[in-house]
Design a protein around this motif. Structure first.
Motif, PDB file in Angstrom:
ATOM      1  N   MET A 255       9.762 -25.691 -21.520  1.00  0.00           N
ATOM      2  CA  MET A 255      10.589 -25.686 -22.729  1.00  0.00           C
ATOM      3  C   MET A 255      10.503 -24.353 -23.465  1.00  0.00           C
ATOM      4  SD  MET A 255      10.329 -29.624 -24.166  1.00  0.00           S
ATOM      5  CE  MET A 255       8.613 -29.965 -23.786  1.00  0.00           C
ATOM      6  N   ASP A 256       9.297 -23.754 -23.483  1.00  0.00           N
ATOM      7  CA  ASP A 256       9.145 -22.442 -24.121  1.00  0.00           C
ATOM      8  C   ASP A 256       9.867 -21.360 -23.322  1.00  0.00           C
ATOM      9  OD1 ASP A 256       7.620 -23.465 -26.197  1.00  0.00           O
ATOM     10  OD2 ASP A 256       5.705 -23.105 -25.175  1.00  0.00           O
ATOM     11  N   ALA A 257       9.795 -21.450 -21.994  1.00  0.00           N
ATOM     12  CA  ALA A 257      10.462 -20.467 -21.137  1.00  0.00           C
ATOM     13  C   ALA A 257      11.986 -20.554 -21.291  1.00  0.00           C
ATOM     14  CB  ALA A 257      10.067 -20.691 -19.677  1.00  0.00           C
ATOM     15  N   VAL A 258      12.503 -21.770 -21.339  1.00  0.00           N
ATOM     16  CA  VAL A 258      13.940 -21.981 -21.520  1.00  0.00           C
ATOM     17  C   VAL A 258      14.390 -21.449 -22.880  1.00  0.00           C
ATOM     18  CG1 VAL A 258      15.689 -23.782 -21.925  1.00  0.00           C
ATOM     19  CG2 VAL A 258      14.195 -23.907 -19.919  1.00  0.00           C
ATOM     20  N   GLN A 259      13.579 -21.679 -23.904  1.00  0.00           N
ATOM     21  CA  GLN A 259      13.910 -21.180 -25.240  1.00  0.00           C
ATOM     22  C   GLN A 259      14.063 -19.655 -25.232  1.00  0.00           C
ATOM     23  OE1 GLN A 259      10.836 -20.747 -28.414  1.00  0.00           O
ATOM     24  NE2 GLN A 259      12.008 -22.338 -29.499  1.00  0.00           N
ATOM     25  N   TYR A 260      13.150 -18.981 -24.546  1.00  0.00           N
ATOM     26  CA  TYR A 260      13.230 -17.522 -24.478  1.00  0.00           C
ATOM     27  C   TYR A 260      14.470 -17.087 -23.705  1.00  0.00           C
ATOM     28  CZ  TYR A 260      11.954 -12.653 -23.841  1.00  0.00           C
ATOM     29  OH  TYR A 260      11.971 -11.274 -23.859  1.00  0.00           O
ATOM     30  N   ALA A 261      14.743 -17.751 -22.589  1.00  0.00           N
ATOM     31  CA  ALA A 261      15.916 -17.400 -21.777  1.00  0.00           C
ATOM     32  C   ALA A 261      17.200 -17.524 -22.589  1.00  0.00           C
ATOM     33  CB  ALA A 261      15.969 -18.291 -20.543  1.00  0.00           C
ATOM     34  N   GLN A 262      17.302 -18.580 -23.374  1.00  0.00           N
ATOM     35  CA  GLN A 262      18.489 -18.784 -24.204  1.00  0.00           C
ATOM     36  C   GLN A 262      18.661 -17.655 -25.222  1.00  0.00           C
ATOM     37  OE1 GLN A 262      17.526 -23.097 -25.166  1.00  0.00           O
ATOM     38  NE2 GLN A 262      19.755 -23.212 -25.006  1.00  0.00           N
ATOM     39  N   LYS A 263      17.543 -17.193 -25.782  1.00  0.00           N
ATOM     40  CA  LYS A 263      17.607 -16.099 -26.753  1.00  0.00           C
ATOM     41  C   LYS A 263      18.089 -14.807 -26.108  1.00  0.00           C
ATOM     42  CE  LYS A 263      14.050 -17.793 -29.962  1.00  0.00           C
ATOM     43  NZ  LYS A 263      12.695 -17.558 -30.531  1.00  0.00           N
ATOM     44  N   GLN A 264      17.937 -14.713 -24.773  1.00  0.00           N
ATOM     45  CA  GLN A 264      18.408 -13.529 -24.035  1.00  0.00           C
ATOM     46  C   GLN A 264      19.806 -13.757 -23.464  1.00  0.00           C
ATOM     47  OE1 GLN A 264      16.282 -10.956 -24.396  1.00  0.00           O
ATOM     48  NE2 GLN A 264      15.051 -12.503 -25.492  1.00  0.00           N
ATOM     49  N   ASN A 265      20.461 -14.811 -23.950  1.00  0.00           N
ATOM     50  CA  ASN A 265      21.830 -15.153 -23.530  1.00  0.00           C
ATOM     51  C   ASN A 265      21.943 -15.436 -22.036  1.00  0.00           C
ATOM     52  OD1 ASN A 265      22.951 -14.826 -26.177  1.00  0.00           O
ATOM     53  ND2 ASN A 265      22.836 -12.598 -25.875  1.00  0.00           N
ATOM     54  N   ILE A 266      20.887 -15.970 -21.472  1.00  0.00           N
ATOM     55  CA  ILE A 266      20.898 -16.383 -20.064  1.00  0.00           C
ATOM     56  C   ILE A 266      21.400 -17.815 -19.974  1.00  0.00           C
ATOM     57  CG2 ILE A 266      19.380 -16.997 -18.127  1.00  0.00           C
ATOM     58  CD1 ILE A 266      17.673 -14.555 -18.926  1.00  0.00           C
ATOM     59  N   LEU A 267      22.285 -18.070 -19.021  1.00  0.00           N
ATOM     60  CA  LEU A 267      22.785 -19.430 -18.812  1.00  0.00           C
ATOM     61  C   LEU A 267      21.733 -20.201 -18.019  1.00  0.00           C
ATOM     62  CD1 LEU A 267      26.524 -18.677 -17.917  1.00  0.00           C
ATOM     63  CD2 LEU A 267      25.583 -19.429 -20.103  1.00  0.00           C
ATOM     64  N   VAL A 268      21.023 -21.079 -18.717  1.00  0.00           N
ATOM     65  CA  VAL A 268      19.921 -21.823 -18.103  1.00  0.00           C
ATOM     66  C   VAL A 268      20.440 -22.789 -17.052  1.00  0.00           C
ATOM     67  CG1 VAL A 268      18.027 -23.436 -18.547  1.00  0.00           C
ATOM     68  CG2 VAL A 268      18.513 -21.589 -20.166  1.00  0.00           C
ATOM     69  N   ASN A 269      19.763 -22.782 -15.924  1.00  0.00           N
ATOM     70  CA  ASN A 269      20.089 -23.597 -14.752  1.00  0.00           C
ATOM     71  C   ASN A 269      21.423 -23.203 -14.107  1.00  0.00           C
ATOM     72  OD1 ASN A 269      17.670 -24.932 -14.914  1.00  0.00           O
ATOM     73  ND2 ASN A 269      18.478 -26.718 -15.974  1.00  0.00           N
ATOM     74  N   LYS A 270      21.876 -21.971 -14.462  1.00  0.00           N
ATOM     75  CA  LYS A 270      23.031 -21.359 -13.779  1.00  0.00           C
ATOM     76  C   LYS A 270      22.645 -19.945 -13.356  1.00  0.00           C
ATOM     77  CE  LYS A 270      26.706 -24.159 -15.826  1.00  0.00           C
ATOM     78  NZ  LYS A 270      27.965 -24.175 -16.611  1.00  0.00           N
ATOM     79  N   ASP A 271      22.419 -19.075 -14.366  1.00  0.00           N
ATOM     80  CA  ASP A 271      21.920 -17.730 -14.037  1.00  0.00           C
ATOM     81  C   ASP A 271      20.513 -17.829 -13.448  1.00  0.00           C
ATOM     82  OD1 ASP A 271      24.253 -16.740 -15.129  1.00  0.00           O
ATOM     83  OD2 ASP A 271      23.347 -16.260 -17.070  1.00  0.00           O
ATOM     84  N   ILE A 272      19.689 -18.596 -14.080  1.00  0.00           N
ATOM     85  CA  ILE A 272      18.323 -18.855 -13.600  1.00  0.00           C
ATOM     86  C   ILE A 272      18.056 -20.351 -13.717  1.00  0.00           C
ATOM     87  CG2 ILE A 272      15.854 -18.434 -13.924  1.00  0.00           C
ATOM     88  CD1 ILE A 272      16.511 -15.800 -15.258  1.00  0.00           C
ATOM     89  N   VAL A 273      17.525 -20.947 -12.654  1.00  0.00           N
ATOM     90  CA  VAL A 273      17.178 -22.369 -12.709  1.00  0.00           C
ATOM     91  C   VAL A 273      15.671 -22.501 -12.949  1.00  0.00           C
ATOM     92  CG1 VAL A 273      19.073 -23.015 -11.169  1.00  0.00           C
ATOM     93  CG2 VAL A 273      16.799 -22.637 -10.205  1.00  0.00           C
ATOM     94  N   PHE A 274      15.279 -23.602 -13.567  1.00  0.00           N
ATOM     95  CA  PHE A 274      13.875 -23.833 -13.896  1.00  0.00           C
ATOM     96  C   PHE A 274      13.409 -25.160 -13.292  1.00  0.00           C
ATOM     97  CE2 PHE A 274      15.356 -20.874 -17.024  1.00  0.00           C
ATOM     98  CZ  PHE A 274      14.263 -20.088 -17.363  1.00  0.00           C
ATOM     99  N   VAL A 275      12.198 -25.131 -12.739  1.00  0.00           N
ATOM    100  CA  VAL A 275      11.559 -26.357 -12.244  1.00  0.00           C
ATOM    101  C   VAL A 275      10.152 -26.405 -12.832  1.00  0.00           C
ATOM    102  CG1 VAL A 275      12.917 -26.476 -10.127  1.00  0.00           C
ATOM    103  CG2 VAL A 275      10.771 -25.201 -10.137  1.00  0.00           C
ATOM    104  N   SER A 276       9.535 -27.599 -12.817  1.00  0.00           N
ATOM    105  CA  SER A 276       8.295 -27.747 -13.581  1.00  0.00           C
ATOM    106  C   SER A 276       7.372 -28.820 -12.991  1.00  0.00           C
ATOM    107  CB  SER A 276       8.662 -28.088 -15.035  1.00  0.00           C
ATOM    108  OG  SER A 276       7.515 -28.154 -15.839  1.00  0.00           O
ATOM    109  N   TYR A 277       6.328 -29.128 -13.777  1.00  0.00           N
ATOM    110  CA  TYR A 277       5.339 -30.153 -13.411  1.00  0.00           C
ATOM    111  C   TYR A 277       5.175 -31.165 -14.540  1.00  0.00           C
ATOM    112  CZ  TYR A 277       3.674 -26.599 -10.065  1.00  0.00           C
ATOM    113  OH  TYR A 277       3.559 -25.652  -9.077  1.00  0.00           O
ATOM    114  N   ALA A 278       4.824 -32.370 -14.176  1.00  0.00           N
ATOM    115  CA  ALA A 278       4.414 -33.480 -15.052  1.00  0.00           C
ATOM    116  C   ALA A 278       5.487 -34.546 -15.222  1.00  0.00           C
ATOM    117  CB  ALA A 278       3.935 -33.016 -16.415  1.00  0.00           C
ATOM    118  N   ASN A 279       6.780 -34.168 -15.190  1.00  0.00           N
ATOM    119  CA  ASN A 279       7.858 -35.163 -15.321  1.00  0.00           C
ATOM    120  C   ASN A 279       7.683 -36.011 -16.578  1.00  0.00           C
ATOM    121  OD1 ASN A 279      10.181 -36.612 -14.544  1.00  0.00           O
ATOM    122  ND2 ASN A 279       8.952 -38.183 -13.534  1.00  0.00           N
ATOM    123  N   LEU A 280       7.453 -35.355 -17.701  1.00  0.00           N
ATOM    124  CA  LEU A 280       7.274 -36.076 -18.962  1.00  0.00           C
ATOM    125  C   LEU A 280       8.609 -36.592 -19.487  1.00  0.00           C
ATOM    126  CD1 LEU A 280       4.772 -33.694 -20.761  1.00  0.00           C
ATOM    127  CD2 LEU A 280       4.269 -35.780 -19.473  1.00  0.00           C
TER     128      LEU A 280
END
Length: 345
Positions: A255-280
């Motif tokens: 969530m913190d990484a996505v927040q930073y990407a958005q501030k850099q005007n990156i299209l999340v899960n399009k320009d860069i996709v994100f995967v993670s751990y825990a499935n909360l």
């Protein structure tokens, strides 16, 4: 204030000895059925409650298990606590709970406090900075067994419950590769965590397995704070050839990484996709959940850790446990996809 009735008062009313009442209440076989029923019935009518401390002193047990986690506010650990408590209640145990706040010194203080409370056993998920275990190994001389879960020590001589994050990471890299992603970066956690080492080894194996070059410029780490994660993202995005996919240490780092990407005007899960751990569950309420997450079963880990503790305590009572006998339970880490990924690069 009305006083609670005592065994002496029950004995006086029934004109029997105190020891007879005590044995009748504990269902001793030497006490006749008629006497037992009379004692138990009168005790119920009088509202008698047994003195738990006296019973525990006699049995040399408190029926309390200490539980130490980094943060209760983190959903992963709150779910684990629920699993621990559920299993504890099934076996008539209660839990004494404490937080380390990811501080080794506080962890030591909490463990020391629980030792003084004479808990029957200790269940712990280590702080992110813990790399010495003297405070936990010292519990051996007090015959207080320790069961580790999730954040477990690297040595074999310990009871522990955890997910196979190595295999989960290999599978996650494979999933990204099959979706077309080749520039796969990784934001790992603190070096002292055994879980970070497992993830790192899984990342290297996963990349190598796909015949890709392991580029350490694609690997950054975070101390799990927002600032540290933002700094890791800044470095990855500054690369000549930035990543098209990023694996994050857990869903909070995601969530913190996505927040930073958005501030850099990156299209999340399009320009860069994100995967993670825990499935909360919390990630399903965010605008950009990870495309896939490694399920780590926090409730199941907590539940199994308590069941393992009950087993150890039972063997201790029966004098079956030895200092060379350790239980290790590895839960499978499975991938959970949130949405379809577009072709990567």
């Amino acid at each position: 204030m009305e006083k609670l009735p005592t065994i002496k008062e029950i004995a006086k009313q029934l004109k029997v000895s105190v020891s007879t009442v005590s044995r009748a209440l504990s269902d001793h076989p030497r006490i006749g059925l008629g006497t037992k029923l009379k004692v138990q019935q009168l005790a119920k009518e009088m509202g008698y409650e047994p003195n738990a401390q006296a019973i525990f002193f006699k049995q040399k047990k408190t029926y309390v298990i200490g539980v130490v986690i980094p943060y209760i506010r983190e959903e992963f650990f709150s779910q684990a606590i629920s699993g621990i408590e559920s299993a504890a209640m099934e076996h008539q145990y209660t839990i004494l709970f404490g937080q380390s706040y990811d501080d080794p010194e506080r962890e030591k203080a909490v463990v020391e406090a629980m030792k003084k409370q004479r808990v029957d056993g200790l269940i712990i998920s280590l702080s992110k900075q813990t790399n010495r275990y003297d405070h936990l190994e010292a519990l051996n001389k007090f015959e207080i067994p320790v069961v580790y879960f999730d954040r477990v020590p690297p040595f074999k001589e310990a009871h522990k419950v955890f997910c196979n994050l190595y295999k989960g990471t290999v599978d996650m890299v494979g999933w990204l590769f099959n979706k077309g992603y080749r520039r796969i970066a990784f934001i790992n956690g603190p070096d002292k965590l055994n879980a970070s080492k497992e993830r790192m080894n899984g990342y290297i194996e996963g990349i190598s397995k796909q015949k890709l070059k392991v580029d350490m410029q694609m690997v950054e780490k975070t101390d799990l704070s927002k600032e540290s994660t933002h700094n890791a993202m800044k470095k990855l995005l500054a690369l000549k050839h930035p990543p098209t996919a990023i694996i994050t240490f857990n869903d909070y780092v995601h969530m913190d990484a996505v927040q930073y990407a958005q501030k850099q005007n990156i299209l999340v899960n399009k320009d860069i996709v994100f995967v993670s751990y825990a499935n909360l569950p919390i990630t399903s309420y965010t605008a950009f959940p990870p495309l896939v997450s490694v399920e780590q079963y926090p409730y199941g880990q907590g539940e199994r850790a308590m069941e393992l503790m009950i087993k150890i305590l039972s063997e201790k009572t029966d004098n079956k446990i030895t200092n060379t006998s350790f239980y290790v339970e590895e839960l499978p880490a499975t991938l959970v996809a949130y949405q379809q990924a577009t072709a990567g690069g």
